[in-house]
Design an enzyme around this catalytic site. Sequence first.
Site, mmCIF file in Angstrom:
data_model
loop_
_atom_site.group_PDB
_atom_site.id
_atom_site.type_symbol
_atom_site.label_atom_id
_atom_site.label_comp_id
_atom_site.label_asym_id
_atom_site.label_seq_id
_atom_site.Cartn_x
_atom_site.Cartn_y
_atom_site.Cartn_z
ATOM 1 N N CYS A 87 -43.593 -54.142 -12.077
ATOM 2 C CA CYS A 87 -42.380 -54.912 -11.800
ATOM 3 C C CYS A 87 -42.739 -56.341 -11.378
ATOM 4 O O CYS A 87 -43.288 -57.080 -12.170
ATOM 5 C CB CYS A 87 -41.540 -54.182 -10.757
ATOM 6 N N HIS A 204 -41.149 -48.375 -12.857
ATOM 7 C CA HIS A 204 -41.798 -47.923 -11.622
ATOM 8 C C HIS A 204 -42.267 -46.471 -11.715
ATOM 9 O O HIS A 204 -41.569 -45.567 -11.255
ATOM 10 C CB HIS A 204 -40.812 -48.028 -10.457
ATOM 11 N N GLU A 206 -44.368 -45.056 -9.913
ATOM 12 C CA GLU A 206 -44.598 -44.559 -8.546
ATOM 13 C C GLU A 206 -43.357 -43.933 -7.935
ATOM 14 O O GLU A 206 -43.448 -43.238 -6.924
ATOM 15 C CB GLU A 206 -45.135 -45.686 -7.645
#
Lengths: 233, 80
Positions: A87, A204, A206
């Site tokens: 990002c 993302h 994660e």
Amino acid sequence: MKSAVLVFPGINRERDMARALKLASGHEAQMVWHAETSLPDGTDLVVVPGGFSYGDYLRCGAIAARSPVMDAVRAFAAQGGLVLGVCNGFQILCESGLLPGVLMRNARLKFICHDVHLRVERSDTPFTRGYNAGQVIRVPIAHGEGNYEADEETLKRIEAEGRVLYRYCSADGAVDEPSNINGAAHSIAGIVNERGNVLGMMPHPENHVEDIMGCTDGRGLFAGLVAHLEKAA
Amino acid sequence: MKARVTVTLKTGILDPQGKAIEGALKSLGVDGVASVRQGKVFDIELSGSDTAKAEAALKDAADKLLANTVIENYRVEVLG
């Protein structure tokens, strides 16, 4: 896998990232403040997390890209060290010259925050070996400026060299106009540098690593990095 | 010394913000607007009085930070 997570003023995804790294590797990630001029000894992976470094002033990622720690990251990457930018981290890597191109305002101007599907283009890289080539994964995006652009020559080169690792696609893997959420050139969601050791991506991974998140499709990326480093060691 | 650096998008680079402004101007009934491109202006105060040095410093600033030369052009003016 020893990870260093960079922290700039305005970054807000560093703890999500550290949690995912701990989950995948069993090791606590080290937080590294932007004013540092070196990385912790034995660092295997540098992560530039998401957020809004310096409030996106001037251009997103522009000011963070010029901070002292980025010289250390450039040196680390030049030695073949693995670098992952997510990002705002992708924007910072582009601004720092570690990756080609630039992330522009989303084509439809809106900040977009929801899950997207990504097609994994190849599985023979440290950043994708936890997946199969052609596999479709679901991960969240949250950005206003994720519209990847580069000049025609650069796009031709990165395509020819197989450097697009992740592309926006439909749930069944079709790379088409409606699934190209932010208008990115060639539906690019993630690319690597020429040497293949620096990845930048807008989505993302994660945030999709635990059951409580409703999806664990992001795990493969981190598991792949761990497997790559174990094999190398 | 006062100076100005103007940063503009290169030709052919998509400018969704410019497009939105263009649409707004048209809907406001402003006549004759064919297209809009958005850019940035930096007004900079410099110490010293050497124009050539000032221009070199401004160019350095633009190359290093103010412009992303992948997508932007810049123009440097020393206003005196």
